[in-house]
Design a protein around this motif. Structure first.
Motif, PDB file in Angstrom:
ATOM      1  N   SER A 126       0.852  -1.235  -0.035  1.00 54.12           N
ATOM      2  CA  SER A 126       0.015  -0.044   0.067  1.00 54.12           C
ATOM      3  C   SER A 126       1.150   1.329  -0.017  1.00 54.12           C
ATOM      4  N   LEU A 128       0.834   5.604   0.028  1.00 58.04           N
ATOM      5  CA  LEU A 128       0.113   6.704   0.341  1.00 58.04           C
ATOM      6  C   LEU A 128       0.723   7.871  -0.159  1.00 58.04           C
ATOM      7  N   HIS A 163      -7.334   2.905  -6.440  1.00 52.77           N
ATOM      8  CA  HIS A 163      -7.107   3.908  -5.404  1.00 52.77           C
ATOM      9  C   HIS A 163      -8.243   4.320  -4.503  1.00 52.77           C
ATOM     10  N   GLN A 174      -3.476   6.122   9.734  1.00 54.45           N
ATOM     11  CA  GLN A 174      -2.690   5.215   9.262  1.00 54.45           C
ATOM     12  C   GLN A 174      -1.354   5.211   9.251  1.00 54.45           C
ATOM     13  N   ARG A 188      -4.627   6.597  -1.569  1.00 53.81           N
ATOM     14  CA  ARG A 188      -3.972   5.557  -1.444  1.00 53.81           C
ATOM     15  C   ARG A 188      -3.973   4.664  -2.335  1.00 53.81           C
ATOM     16  N   SER A 291       2.414   1.340   5.844  1.00 55.36           N
ATOM     17  CA  SER A 291       2.416   1.680   4.562  1.00 55.36           C
ATOM     18  C   SER A 291       3.573   2.279   4.104  1.00 55.36           C
TER      19      SER A 291
END
Length: 587
Positions: A126, A128, A163, A174, A188, A291
Motif C-alpha cells: 500500500s 500513500l 485507489h 494510518q 492510497r 504503508s
C-alpha cells in the motif's frame, strides 16, 4: 565446518513440492572448471554478457526456447544496478505526467504477471501519496490514479486494489508518524514490492534449470565479430586464466557500461547515461510504518518503503560521471534524503538513525534533448550494433522480462527455427508448490523449533525450496541458528548460497543473498568471520582464506562508511580506487 554439516549439505532431503532439492537449478561454484572447459569448446547459439535482471532474464528466455545459452558476469550476479534499486514492481505513477502511457501499461501488466511467476518474491504494498493542496491537487492526482487503475485493468485479478481518497484524519490514523500540518489528506493505491537481488538469483537458477550455463566472475575483455559468429575473449577472475567463447549471437546486457561493450566491437550506436540513486536504511523500530509513502521532491521522487525489519528511504536522481566500478553515496546524498523526509515526519530523522546506505546506477538511454536524468524516458532499446551482436539498454526492473524477450527475438533472426518466448508462462524456481508450503508454515515452524516469522522470511526468500533448508537442521540443529551478528540470516542459508546460488565471498552473502550487511548497524562486520568460516567449509577453502575474506569485507565496509564524509562525487576517487583494488576476494 563439521563433517556433519558437510554431509547435511551434500545429502539434502526432498522439499515440499516433491522435486529433488535444487534439481537442475543449482549454481555450484565447484563446477566452474568443468563449465568453463565446456564453454571454450562448443559453439553456442547465444552468449549473454551481464548478470543483472535483464541479462539473467535473457538467458532464461533463450534457454527456454531451446537455444544453447551461456551467461557470463564479471562480478557477482546482481552486483550492480539490480541489487541497488528501490525494490519496487510498479507502473510508475510519475510517468503518466510524461505521457508515457504505453510504458505504464506494459509495466503494470508485468507487475501482475510476476506475481504469478514468482509469488514467493512479490507482494502487494500500500502506498500513500500525501496532498498539500486542498482542491486542485486531489483532483489532479486522483485523475492520474484513475488512469493508473484503468491501465492495470479494472478488477485486477492479481488483487491490486484501486485507489481511494483519505482525509487528513484518515492519513494520520494510518501514519501517525507524519506531522499533522504536513498534508491535508492523501490518496492510497497499491503497487508491488520485490527483493531485486533475490529476483536476479532466482532468474539465474531458473535459466540453469532450463539448460543455460551461468557463470559469475568471468570478465569479457574483447569481442570480435566474424562472418557467422562472434568470439568473446574472457578472463576467469578467480584464476586469471584467459579463454574464448564462440557464439552465433551475443546479447550485451551491461547496463550503465553498455558503451564499453560496444567499444570492443568498434560500435557506439546506443549511448547510455548513468544516474545515481541512493537509499537509506532505517530500523522498523525507528520508523514503524505499515504503508509506504511517495512524494515529490525538487529533483526526484521520495519513497519510504517498509520491508521486513527495516524501512528504505530513497531516492536521488543525479548524473554519475565516474567510470565503471563501485558506486558510493556521499554525505550530501544522505543530507538531501533526510531533509526531504523530515519535511513530512513528526520526529525528524538524524544521520545517527541511519543503519545502512546503498547506491546504484540507472542505465538511461541518452536523449540529447533532455538534460536532466529524471526527465529521460525509462523506455528500453534493443539494437544490433554489430553483426549478430545486440545491445539491450534502458528500461526498469519491472519490465526486465519484456526487455529480455525483445533481445532474444532480435538475435533469433537467422538462427534455426526458434520457438516464441515462453517466459510469460514459465514459473520461476521456488514458485511450484509455494502456496501449499506457505499454508503449512505454522506447523513447519513448530517442528523446526523456529519462530513463525523466521520461517516466513525463509519462505519469502526461497519459495517452496525453504523446507529443504530446514531439513538441514534435523541432522545439525546448529544450522538453524542465526549467524552471530546477523539475526536475519541462518547458518543453513550460507551453505545454500554457496552450493546453489553461486556465492563465493562474504559480500555475496551479506549484501545480496541476504541483506544483513545493510540491515545491521555495523554493516555486517561482526557476522563476517562466521560467514567466511561457513563459506570456507562449503567451498573447500582453508582457515587462512576465511580470515582474509572476513578482513577484506570489514575493510570494504569501512571504506563505504567513510564515503559518507565526502561532500560530493568529486571527492570519491580515492575510495573508489580502494574498493576497485580489492580483487574478487574469492581466489
Amino acid at each position: 565446518m563439521t563433517q556433519q554439516m558437510m554431509d547435511t549439505e551434500k545429502t539434502p532431503e526432498p522439499f515440499a513440492a516433491g522435486l529433488p532439492f535444487g534439481a537442475g537449478a543449482a549454481l555450484d561454484p565447484l563446477r566452474r572448471d568443468a563449465d568453463l572447459a565446456e564453454l571454450s569448446r562448443d559453439l553456442l547459439d547465444v552468449l549473454v554478457v551481464g548478470g543483472g535482471a535483464t541479462g539473467t532474464g535473457a538467458a532464461l528466455d533463450a534457454a527456454s526456447r531451446g537455444l544453447t545459452t551461456a551467461l557470463v558476469e564479471g562480478g557477482d550476479l546482481a552486483s550492480g544496478t539490480s541489487s541497488n534499486s528501490s525494490r519496487l514492481l510498479h507502473g510508475g505513477v510519475r510517468y503518466l505526467e510524461q505521457m508515457e502511457f504505453g510504458l505504464v501499461r506494459e509495466a503494470l501488466h508485468e507487475r501482475g504477471l510476476l506475481q504469478d511467476l514468482a509469488p514467493h518474491l512479490v507482494r502487494r504494498m500500500s502506498f500513500l501519496y500525501p496532498l498539500t493542496h486542498r482542491v486542485w491537487e486531489r483532483g489532479y492526482v486522483g485523475a492520474g490514479l484513475t488512469l493508473y487503475d484503468a491501465l492495470a485493468g479494472m478488477g485486477d485479478r492479481h488483487g491490486f486494489r484501486r485507489h481511494r481518497h483519505l482525509s487528513r484524519r484518515g492519513l494520520l490514523r494510518q501514519v501517525p508518524q507524519l506531522r499533522p500540518d504536513a498534508a491535508v489528506g492523501a490518496l492510497r493505491y497499491e503497487d508491488g514490492h520485490v527483493d531485486d537481488a533475490r529476483l536476479v538469483l532466482t532468474l539465474a537458477r531458473t535459466a540453469a534449470r532450463e539448460g543455460a550455463t551461468v557463470l559469475s566472475r568471468v570478465k569479457v575483455t574483447g569481442l570480435a565479430s566474424r562472418s557467422d559468429h562472434t568470439v568473446a575473449t574472457c578472463v576467469d577472475v578467480l584464476s586469471g586464466a584467459e579463454f574464448r567463447i564462440r557464439a552465433r549471437r551475443v546479447i550485451l546486457a551491461t547496463g550503465p557500461w553498455s558503451g564499453l561493450a560496444q567499444k570492443m566491437l568498434g560500435a557506439g550506436d546506443v549511448r547510455v547515461r548513468a544516474s545515481k540513486g541512493v537509499h537509506l536504511v532505517f530500523s522498523r523500530e525507528r520508523l514503524p510504518l505499515d504503508s509506504a509513502l511517495i512524494a515529490r521532491t525538487p529533483s526526484s521522487v521520495l519513497f519510504v518503503i517498509p520491508t521486513g525489519d527495516v524501512v528504505l528511504l530513497g531516492t536521488t536522481d543525479t548524473p554519475w560521471e565516474i567510470g565503471p566500478g563501485p558506486v558510493l553515496p556521499t554525505g550530501a546524498d544522505v543530507r538531501y534524503l533526510l531533509d526531504q523526509a523530515n519535511q513530512w515526519l513528526r520526529e525528524p530523522l538524524r544521520r545517527s538513525d541511519v543503519v545502512g546506505v546503498y547506491a546504484g546506477l540507472r542505465p538511461l538511454v541518452d536523449q540529447p534533448d533532455r538534460q536532466d536524468t529524471q526527465a529521460i524516458s525509462r523506455e528500453h532499446v534493443v539494437r544490433e550494433v554489430a553483426p549478430g551482436c545486440v545491445v539491450v539498454a534502458g528500461g526498469k526492473l519491472t519490465t526486465y522480462r519484456v526487455m529480455a524477450r525483445d533481445a532474444v527475438d532480435a538475435v533469433a533472426a537467422g538462427l534455426r527455427a526458434v520457438r516464441p518466448s515462453a517466459t510469460e508462462h514459465l514459473a520461476l524456481v521456488g514458485a511450484s508448490g509455494f502456496a501449499q508450503s506457505w499454508t503449512r508454515r505454522d506447523a513447519v515452524a513448530t517442528a523446526a523449533g523456529l519462530p513463525v516469522s523466521a520461517v516466513e522470511r525463509l519462505a519469502r526468500r526461497y519459495g517452496s525450496d525453504y523446507p529443504a533448508l530446514l531439513a538441514m537442521g534435523r541432522r545439525d540443529p546448529g544450522l538453524l541458528a542465526p549467524v552471530p551478528g546477523a539475526p536475519s540470516l541462518l547458518a543453513a542459508e550460507v551453505l545454500y548460497a554457496a552450493r546453489h546460488e553461486a556465492a563465493m565471498t562474504v559480500d555475496d552473502v551479506l549484501l545480496r543473498r541476504s541483506r544483513a550487511g545493510l540491515e545491521t548497524p555495523d554493516g555486517g562486520a561482526a557476522a563476517a568471520p562466521h560467514v567466511a568460516e561457513l563459506l570456507a567449509g562449503a567451498l573447500g577453502r582453508g582457515a587462512e582464506w576465511a580470515r582474509e575474506q572476513a578482513e577484506e569485507y570489514v575493510r570494504a565496509a569501512e571504506v563505504r562508511r567513510s564515503a559518507l564524509d565526502a561532500s560530493d562525487d568529486s571527492e570519491l576517487a580515492p575510495l573508489l580506487d580502494a574498493l576497485a583494488g580489492r580483487g574478487s576476494g574469492a581466489a
